[in-house]
Write an enzyme that holds these catalytic residues in place. Structure first.
Site, PDB file in Angstrom:
ATOM      1  N   ASP A  12     -57.985 -99.335  37.459  1.00  0.00           N
ATOM      2  CA  ASP A  12     -56.739 -99.863  37.472  1.00  0.00           C
ATOM      3  C   ASP A  12     -57.252-101.473  36.762  1.00  0.00           C
ATOM      4  O   ASP A  12     -58.440-101.422  36.773  1.00  0.00           O
ATOM      5  CB  ASP A  12     -56.405 -99.891  39.075  1.00  0.00           C
ATOM      6  CG  ASP A  12     -54.875-101.302  38.990  1.00  0.00           C
ATOM      7  OD1 ASP A  12     -54.231-100.513  37.687  1.00  0.00           O
ATOM      8  OD2 ASP A  12     -55.183-102.180  39.710  1.00  0.00           O
ATOM      9  N   ASP A  14     -55.022-104.895  36.826  1.00  0.00           N
ATOM     10  CA  ASP A  14     -54.920-105.512  37.631  1.00  0.00           C
ATOM     11  C   ASP A  14     -55.476-105.852  39.023  1.00  0.00           C
ATOM     12  O   ASP A  14     -55.139-105.541  39.598  1.00  0.00           O
ATOM     13  CB  ASP A  14     -54.182-105.960  37.686  1.00  0.00           C
ATOM     14  CG  ASP A  14     -53.053-106.284  36.130  1.00  0.00           C
ATOM     15  OD1 ASP A  14     -53.697-107.030  34.795  1.00  0.00           O
ATOM     16  OD2 ASP A  14     -52.342-106.281  36.155  1.00  0.00           O
TER      17      ASP A  14
END
Length: 188
Positions: A12, A14
């Site tokens: 991922d 953020d």
């Protein structure tokens, strides 16, 4: 003879690569390249994973583009910067919101499956590292081993992550250990 499938670490963006902006217990992406701050240990973690022959592919939901809270140009600028600065093989982004019912928005595994097709990746011998339930569920549905970075967000927690870790650096050490034990071959 068929070529051997490759292994990857899906990341991922953020909260895994860069700091999320947390407001009222909920994480948000940086609003601009100027707000982008890499998390400690990220460069070392990515270097270590790449040295062990793993592809590094970012899979990120960026629904703020669909809602108008963020421009596509800013997201693409952040991605160009990350690819220039870090040893990333690919960055894939979903710009949809849930009501669009696309196949790419995590928790659906579309981004992972498309990357696997394009890069020749064995999902059952690959890994997903995320900081939200959507990341872990997408990795699980795709058949990857999952690593949850727990920041204590005020939101739903993932169910059944293979491991909970404090950072990408810790996840990378555990992934490398998993590979070394031989359990990184095939279903793990």
């Amino acid at each position: 003879m068929l070529a051997a499938k490759r292994r990857a670490v899906f990341l991922d963006r953020d909260g895994v690569i860069n700091q999320s902006v947390v407001r009222e217990g909920k994480p948000y992406p940086p609003a601009s390249l100027a707000e982008l701050v890499l998390l400690p240990g990220v460069e070392q973690a990515l270097d270590d994973l790449q040295r062990h022959g793993l592809l590094l592919i970012v899979v990120t939901n960026q629904p703020d583009v669909a809602t108008g809270a963020q421009s596509l140009e800013v997201v693409e600028e952040i991605h160009r910067h990350l690819k220039e600065r870090l040893k990333l093989d690919d960055i894939r982004a979903c710009y949809h919101v849930d009501r669009d019912a696309c196949t790419c928005r995590k928790p659906k595994p579309g981004m992972l499956q498309e990357a696997a097709q394009e890069w020749g990746i064995d999902l059952s011998a690959s890994y997903m590292v995320g900081d939200r339930w959507r990341d872990i569920e997408a990795g699980q549905v795709a058949g990857c081993r999952t690593y949850f970075i727990d920041y204590g967000y005020q939101e739903r927690r993932p169910l059944g992550a293979d491991e909970e870790v404090s950072s990408l650096l810790e996840a990378s050490a555990r992934i490398i250990s998993h590979l070394a034990t031989g359990s990184g071959q095939g279903q793990g």
